[in-house]
Structures are given as structure tokens and as C-alpha cells.
Design a protein around this motif. Structure first.
Motif, short mmCIF file in Angstrom:
data_model
loop_
_atom_site.label_atom_id
_atom_site.label_comp_id
_atom_site.label_asym_id
_atom_site.label_seq_id
_atom_site.Cartn_x
_atom_site.Cartn_y
_atom_site.Cartn_z
N GLN A 33 0.70 -1.20 0.07
CA GLN A 33 -0.11 0.08 0.04
C GLN A 33 0.97 1.25 -0.04
O GLN A 33 0.42 2.29 -0.62
CB GLN A 33 -0.95 -0.10 1.27
N LEU B 72 0.54 4.12 -2.83
CA LEU B 72 0.73 5.63 -2.73
C LEU B 72 1.61 6.50 -3.32
O LEU B 72 1.43 7.40 -3.91
CB LEU B 72 0.77 5.84 -0.98
N THR C 8 0.26 6.53 -6.83
CA THR C 8 -0.88 7.45 -6.74
C THR C 8 -0.08 9.03 -6.97
O THR C 8 -0.58 9.93 -7.58
CB THR C 8 -1.62 7.53 -5.39
N THR D 24 -4.78 -0.72 -6.07
CA THR D 24 -5.54 0.13 -5.16
C THR D 24 -5.22 1.42 -5.34
O THR D 24 -5.91 2.63 -4.78
CB THR D 24 -5.23 -0.07 -3.47
N SER D 25 -4.44 1.91 -6.23
CA SER D 25 -3.79 3.15 -6.46
C SER D 25 -4.98 4.40 -6.96
O SER D 25 -5.09 5.26 -6.63
CB SER D 25 -2.65 3.26 -7.46
N TYR E 192 -6.72 5.43 -3.97
CA TYR E 192 -6.24 6.50 -3.39
C TYR E 192 -6.09 7.85 -4.33
O TYR E 192 -6.33 9.13 -3.83
CB TYR E 192 -4.62 6.07 -2.89
N TYR F 287 -12.29 -1.23 -3.08
CA TYR F 287 -10.83 -1.46 -2.29
C TYR F 287 -10.80 -2.41 -1.33
O TYR F 287 -9.77 -3.20 -1.48
CB TYR F 287 -10.71 0.05 -1.49
#
Length: 361
Positions: A27, A31, A34, A276-277, A280, A301
């Protein structure tokens, strides 16, 4: 044949600190991605600046200077030069693949729709699985495939939410953009697996320093050929310089931590974590670009994280080459400084005995 395990044994990973380290690290990397996506979007929308090669040049140059300086400190000039002599060709190829992967993926967004780009970028995950199967002899169980499908399904939910909200943008040249995206995602797969292969056999400062050394020169040549005008506008605008610096910081952290992820997990888990970007990105986009959150985003998510967890229900498959440990480090050092040794095992044992004697004395 695989061993039969009880339900309790299959979920034992939930008590394993390594699972949570991989999850959290994944994660953090997401990020970082992201951050690069947000800065690239801001550069495009606010400053009409689209120059993937110019953006990544500073990244490669910074990493090359930092990690090669550390390699010289650890190994001396002779050891550093031997890295080039023994493994330089491999790192040259790896650097070229990474440069072009970055170029084609960023370039694709100028031609294809956002929906197509997001879908096609997922292609890097099955590419990683196939290459890991071929080159690192990883044998996946059915549950790993289920976990990947569920995680990609969560990505599909994010994309579906964007379509319902009308966030998809028209394509300028869909065929060209889609081909660029597929090519870039495929190159990403090769780059990730190649970097994992080397990170499991050699120190991280060598792996990162060597391939970014070659990538810097390849990137600079490409910049001078394709983006001289963009580079001039970049150098003369402080706002663009600031955003490129933020982009560089995010990418440097990403490239520094990714090999650790490859050792703790795999290139496949790395790609799954990056899914998951988009979630975010929405959080940042609320303030920067006026996005608004939909109910599907947090649910998607959770589905992606669930897919990563399911991937761990059985013990995650390990490559036949193992991973980098103290014994591998000793072996690697001897091979680097003295070349392949027929009596390498005996030398390692002798070194260990000498270390014990030295400690006793």
C-alpha cells in the motif's frame, strides 16, 4: 502433489507478521504510484505538459548517483567495475525495458480512453505470472489464481464506477493508444520479473544502481531525440519543476522499495498491490480535481485487499532460486570478486569456519 492442510493451517498467514509487512509495503508503493499519477494529471490538465521521458530522466539519474555511490563505498572501485563486466549486459536490457515501459504507458493516455488504459494496464499482472512460471519455476496453486481474479475484479468495479459517473474520456486514436498501453504493460511485466530475479540473487544497491545507470543514458538519448521542446518548457517554468520534483520523490521511493517487495512477496503481489492506487487517486482528486466519491470505490478497495489475502491462503509459492540471504550474499561476493568457483561450497564452509575461529580468538 501438494499437501492437504486444515482450514486453520490455511489461514495461519493471518498470524504471520510477514503477511502484514507485505500488505503494508504494497500500500505504501500504491500511494507512491498515486503520487506519480496525480502529478502527471496535474501537469497535463493545468500546464499542458506531457513528457514522460523528461519526467523520468531525473528519477533515473538520482537513483543511479545514490545507489552507485553506495556500491562503490561497499565494494570499492574494482568491485563496482566488476559488476559491469559480469552482469552489465543484463542490466542494460533491464534498463531499456523499464524506460520504454514507462514511456509507452504514459504516452498511451494521450491517445486512448481512460477506461481502456485502466483495463489494459491490468495486463501486467498475468504477464508477471507467466514469466515467473517460466523463468523462476514458480508453481501457482488454484487459490492464487482465484486471488488474482478477485483483485482484478475489484479493479473492474473501480472502472465500472468511473463509467457510471461519466469519467471516461473519448479516445483520440483508440487503436494506437491501446497498442501503446498493451506494449507498456507487457514491458512492465518483464521489468518487474527481471528485477525480482536479480534482487533474489544480488544486493539491492547493485540491482537498483546498475539498471538505473543504463536507464539514465538511454532515457537522456530518447529525451534529446523526442522531447527537446518539452524539456525547454520544463526548465523555464517553476511550477512544472516543482511538480516534477514531487514526481521524482515518489518514483525514487517506489524504485527503492519495490525490490524489497519482490524479496518479501513477488512481482505478482507487487502488481496486485498497485491496483488500489485508483482508490487513493480518488481521495487526492476530491481536493485537486473536484472528483466525488461513490459507494463502489471503498467496496472495490476492500475486494482488492481481499484478493491479496486469498492469494495467501495457501503458502505463497516460492521461486526455485530462493531469496537473498547471508549465504547467498557470501556466494555472490565470491563469484563477483573471483568468478565462478568449482569448489564454492567448500570455500563457503571454510570461510564460515574461519569466522568462527576468529570470533573465538
Amino acid at each position: 502433489m501438494f499437501e492437504k492442510k486444515t482450514l486453520k493451517e490455511r489461514f495461519a498467514f493471518l498470524k504471520d507478521p510477514r503477511f502484514y509487512k507485505v500488505l503494508i509495503l504494497g500500500q505504501v508503493l500504491s500511494l507512491c504510484i498515486t503520487g506519480t499519477n496525480v502529478t502527471t494529471t496535474k501537469l497535463s490538465l493545468s500546464y499542458n505538459f506531457a513528457a514522460p521521458t523528461t519526467q523520468t530522466f531525473l528519477v533515473y539519474a538520482t537513483l543511479a548517483v545514490v545507489y552507485n555511490s553506495y556500491a562503490i563505498y561497499k565494494r570499492g572501485i574494482r568491485g563496482w567495475l566488476l559488476q559491469f563486466r559480469r552482469r552489465g549486459l543484463y542490466y542494460l536490457i533491464l534498463g531499456a525495458i523499464d524506460v520504454e515501459g514507462n514511456y509507452f504507458v504514459v504516452k498511451a493516455y494521450q491517445y486512448t480512453s481512460l477506461l481502456s488504459a485502466m483495463l489494459l494496464n491490468c495486463w501486467s499482472t498475468p504477464v508477471c505470472m507467466l514469466l515467473s512460471f517460466i523463468f523462476m519455476k514458480i508453481r501457482y496453486r488454484w487459490v492464487q489464481y482465484v486471488g488474482v481474479v478477485i483483485a482484478l475484479g475489484g479493479m473492474g468495479m473501480l472502472i465500472a464506477s468511473d463509467v457510471m459517473e461519466g469519467k471516461d474520456y473519448a479516445a483520440v486514436d483508440a487503436v494506437k493508444g491501446d497498442l501503446f498501453c498493451l506494449l507498456g504493460a507487457t514491458l512492465y511485466g518483464f521489468s518487474n520479473v527481471g528485477e525480482e530475479l536479480m534482487a533474489r540473487k544480488h544486493p539491492l544497491y547493485e540491482v537498483i544502481g546498475m539498471f538505473t545507470f543504463f536507464a539514465t543514458f538511454i532515457n537522456f538519448i530518447q529525451l534529446m531525440i523526442l522531447e527537446r521542446n518539452e524539456f525547454s518548457s520544463f526548465a523555464g517554468n517553476p511550477a512544472i519543476v516543482g511538480l516534477v520534483i514531487v514526481y521524482t520523490v515518489c518514483m525514487c521511493i517506489l524504485y527503492s522499495l519495490a525490490p524489497i517487495m519482490f524479496r518479501w512477496g513477488s512481482a505478482v503481489l507487487y502488481n496486485l498491490s498497485l491496483l488500489t492506487s485508483n482508490f487513493y487517486g480518488l481521495i487526492f482528486g476530491i481536493g485537486l480535481f473536484g472528483y466525488h466519491i461513490t459507494v463502489m470505490y471503498p467496496f472495490a478497495y476492500v475486494v482488492i485487499i481481499l484478493g491479496i489475502a486469498i492469494y495467501h491462503i495457501f503458502p505463497t509459492p516460492e521461486p526455485a532460486i530462493g531469496t537473498f540471504d547471508k549465504e547467498t550474499a557470501q556466494r555472490e561476493h565470491l563469484e563477483l570478486m573471483h568468478g565462478p568457483q568449482p569448489d564454492l561450497e567448500q570455500r563457503l564452509e571454510t570461510d564460515e569456519v574461519s569466522d568462527i575461529k576468529h570470533t573465538v580468538v
